[in-house]
Design an enzyme around this catalytic site. Structure first.
Site, mmCIF file in Angstrom:
data_model
loop_
_atom_site.group_PDB
_atom_site.id
_atom_site.type_symbol
_atom_site.label_atom_id
_atom_site.label_comp_id
_atom_site.label_asym_id
_atom_site.label_seq_id
_atom_site.Cartn_x
_atom_site.Cartn_y
_atom_site.Cartn_z
ATOM 1 C CE1 TYR A 144 -16.532 43.443 -91.180
ATOM 2 C CE2 TYR A 144 -15.541 44.022 -89.830
ATOM 3 C CZ TYR A 144 -15.939 43.029 -89.616
ATOM 4 O OH TYR A 144 -17.349 42.253 -89.147
ATOM 5 C CG ASP A 239 -15.109 52.332 -89.304
ATOM 6 O OD1 ASP A 239 -14.599 52.690 -88.260
ATOM 7 O OD2 ASP A 239 -15.813 51.461 -90.297
ATOM 8 C CE LYS A 267 -10.674 46.880 -85.459
ATOM 9 N NZ LYS A 267 -10.598 45.464 -85.556
HETATM 10 C C1 LIG Z 1 -12.815 50.255 -89.734
HETATM 11 C C2 LIG Z 1 -13.676 48.960 -88.738
HETATM 12 N N1 LIG Z 1 -14.889 49.498 -88.581
HETATM 13 C C3 LIG Z 1 -16.070 48.742 -87.457
HETATM 14 C C4 LIG Z 1 -15.338 47.048 -87.130
HETATM 15 C C5 LIG Z 1 -15.791 46.528 -86.028
HETATM 16 O O1 LIG Z 1 -15.574 46.681 -85.360
HETATM 17 P P1 LIG Z 1 -16.210 45.413 -84.239
HETATM 18 O O2 LIG Z 1 -15.411 43.953 -84.726
HETATM 19 O O3 LIG Z 1 -15.216 45.935 -82.696
HETATM 20 O O4 LIG Z 1 -17.916 45.115 -84.533
HETATM 21 C C6 LIG Z 1 -14.092 46.913 -87.446
HETATM 22 C C7 LIG Z 1 -13.791 45.676 -87.289
HETATM 23 O O5 LIG Z 1 -12.478 45.210 -87.245
HETATM 24 C C8 LIG Z 1 -13.027 47.704 -88.231
HETATM 25 O O6 LIG Z 1 -11.689 47.635 -88.486
#
Ligand SMILES: Cc1ncc(COP(=O)(O)O)c(C=O)c1O
Length: 429
Positions: A144, A239, A267
Site C-alpha cells: 500500500y 516506501d 508516520k
Molecule cells: C507503506 C505506506 N505508504 C504510504 C502510506 C500512506 O500514508 P498516509 O496514510 O499518511 O497517506 C501508508 C499508510 O498507511 C503506508 O503504510
C-alpha cells in the site's frame, strides 16, 4: 466493540454515521459493529470516552514510536503552538528536520516535506517518471502506497499483470500504467522487467510488507530489485512510510543494506502529527520545483507543528537508540503467541521484523499477499475481540501490523503475554 462496555462510543458513532461516510475519516478505522472513541492517550495507553483503558499496540498505525503524548514532544509542541501554527514562509524546525533526515537516512541529500505518506509516494512517483521519462511503474501485490490513483491497483489472478483499478473512480488509463508483481517473487519480477524493459521506469516497494500484516522480504528479494534497477534508467523507490526510523534510525535501507534511489517517509517522521516526505540524491531532487520543473507544492508542507513534533521525536530516538528494547518487547509477545499456538496444537505462524509483527492463523508460512489472503481471518477476528476484552488494542485487521513503542513497560508486556495466550485459545483452541 461491545455496546455494554463502550456505550458512549456507540452513541457517538451513531452521530458520526450521519455526517461522515461510514462514520469515520479513514476506512481502516471502521471496526464492527462500531469503533471506540478516544478521549485521551498517554504513554502506552488509550483512554476511551467510556472510561475504558487499553494498552495500545496499533499506535495510530505506526507513527507513535515513543508512545502517546511523549513529554518532550508535548513540550516542544506547546512552545511552538504559542509561536504560531503556519507561516507560509520557511521556519527553523523545518530546516532542522531536513538536516536531521539528510544526516540519518542513507542516500538522501535533499528532502521535500509534504503532509501525508500518500502525497510522498505520489510526488516521488511523479519525480521518478520525470527523471526516467517513462510512465509505467511496477509495484508489488499487497503493498500500500497511499490512496492516490497510480498505486490503488492490485494484481489479478495471473502472476503479474497490467493493473486494474482497486477503486471506482480510478481511470483505467491510469491503472494501465501500473504493473503488479507478487511480493518476494524474484522470478516473476525479473521476467516482467525483462519483457517490459522499455516501459518500466519506476519500481516502488514497501521493504517490509506492512500492509499485509508483517511480511519480511526474502534475503535476495530487495537485492534483486536493486540489481535490476542498477545500470538501467529505472529508479527504485523504497516506501519507508512505515519502516523509516522504525527498523533503525536509517530505516530499511540501513537495516537491509540496500540502497534506494528515492525514499518516501511519513508516520514516525511526524512524531504523531501529519507529515510525509520524499528525498534522494541531489541529482534527482534538484528536479523538484522551484529548483527544477517537477511541480510539487503544499500550503502546509514543512509546517512548524509537524516539523517540531518530528524533530523532538528524532532527537529522542537519536539520543536513546531504543531499537533493542522495541524489538525485545515485540519478540516477547510474538513468542507468547507462538507458544500458545503450539500449546493448543493449532496451525499458525507469527512473522516479525524487529518492532513489527503479526500472527496468521491456519497457515504455516506467509511470504506474500496471497498467503495472507489464505489465512483464517475469522480466527483473527476472534483473536482481536478476545484481546480487546482483556484491554489490549491492536489494529482490527490481519492486514495491519502490531507495533511496539518505548512507552510499553514490562507490566504492559506481561498483560499482553497473558492476553495473547487466552486470545489464541479463544480464536483457535
Ligand atoms: C507503506 C505506506 N505508504 C504510504 C502510506 C500512506 O500514508 P498516509 O496514510 O499518511 O497517506 C501508508 C499508510 O498507511 C503506508 O503504510
Amino acid at each position: 466493540m461491545d455496546p455494554e462496555r463502550f456505550p458512549k462510543s456507540k452513541e457517538l458513532f451513531e452521530r458520526a454515521e450521519r455526517v461522515m461516510p461510514g462514520g469515520v475519516s479513514s476506512p481502516v478505522r471502521r471496526v464492527e459493529p462500531f469503533p471506540f472513541f478516544v478521549d485521551r492517550a498517554e504513554g502506552s495507553r488509550l483512554y476511551t470516552v467510556d472510561g475504558e483503558v487499553l494498552i495500545d499496540f496499533c499506535l495510530a498505525f505506526g507513527p507513535l514510536i515513543l508512545g502517546h503524548a511523549h513529554p518532550e514532544v508535548v513540550e516542544a509542541l506547546k512552545e511552538r503552538v504559542e509561536a504560531g501554527t503556519a507561516y507560509g514562509t520557511p521556519c527553523v524546525p523545518e530546516l532542522e528536520l531536513a538536516e536531521t533526515v539528510v544526516d540519518l537516512v542513507p542516500n538522501v541529500e535533499k528532502v521535500r516535506f509534504v503532509n501525508t505518506g500518500t502525497e510522498a509516494t505520489a510526488s516521488a512517483i511523479r519525480l521518478a517518471r520525470a527523471v526516467t521519462g517513462k510512465d509505467v511503474i511496477l509495484k508489488f501485490e499487497g503493498c500500500y502506497h497511499g490512496a492516490h490513483d497510480a498505486v490503488l491497483v492490485k494484481a489479478g489472478s495471473g502472476a503479474s499483470e497490467i493493473g486494474a483499478p482497486d477503486s471506482p473512480g480510478v481511470p483505467e488509463a491510469v491503472a494501465r500504467n501500473t504493473v503488479v508483481v507478487p511480493f518476494n517473487d524474484v522470478e516473476t519480477f525479473v521476467e516482467t522487467v525483462e519483457s517490459m524493459d522499455e516501459e518500466i521506469g519506476t519500481v516502488i516497494v514497501e521493504p517490509v510488507l506492512g500492509n499485509a500484516g508483517c511480511v519480511p522480504p526474502d534475503p535476495d528479494f530487495l537485492k534483486a530489485l536493486r540489481e535490476y534497477c542498477d545500470g538501467t534508467d529505472r529508479l527504485l523507490i523504497f516506501d519507508e512510510v512505515i519502516t523509516g526510523f522504525r527498523l533503525s534510525l536509517g530505516g530499511a535501507q540501513e537495516y537491509f543494506g540496500i540502497d534506494a534511489d528515492l525514499v518516501c517517509l511519513g508516520k514516525v517522521l511526524g512524531g504523531g502529527t501529519p507529515i510525509g516526505a520524499f528525498g534522494g540524491p541531489e541529482e534527482y531532487m534538484s528536479e523538484v520545483a522551484p529548483e527544477g520543473k517537477v511541480y510539487q507544492a503544499g500550503t502546509f508542507n514543512g509546517n512548524p507543528l509537524s516539523t517540531t513534533a518530528g524533530l523532538a521525536t528524532l532527537r529522542v530516538l537519536k539520543r536513546e537508540e531504543p531499537y533493542d528494547r522495541l524489538s525485545d518487547v515485540a519478540r516477547r509477545i510474538a513468542g507468547a503467541i507462538e507458544d500458545a499456538l503450539e500449546d493448543v496444537g493449532a496451525v499458525g505462524v507469527v512473522n516479525r521484523v524487529e518492532s513489527m509483527f503479526q500472527v496468521y492463523f491456519g497457515v504455516e508460512e506467509v511470504r506474500d499477499y496471497s498467503d495472507v489472503n489464505a489465512a483464517d481471518h475469522d480466527a483473527f477476528k476472534r483473536f482481536h475481540r478476545a484481546l480487546v476484552e482483556r484491554g489490549v488494542w491492536i489494529a482490527g485487521s490481519n492486514f495491519e501490523s502490531w507495533f511496539t513503542c518505548t512507552a510499553h513497560s514490562d507490566e504492559d508486556v506481561e498483560v499482553a503475554e497473558e492476553a495473547v495466550v487466552e486470545a489464541v485459545r479463544e480464536a483457535v483452541g
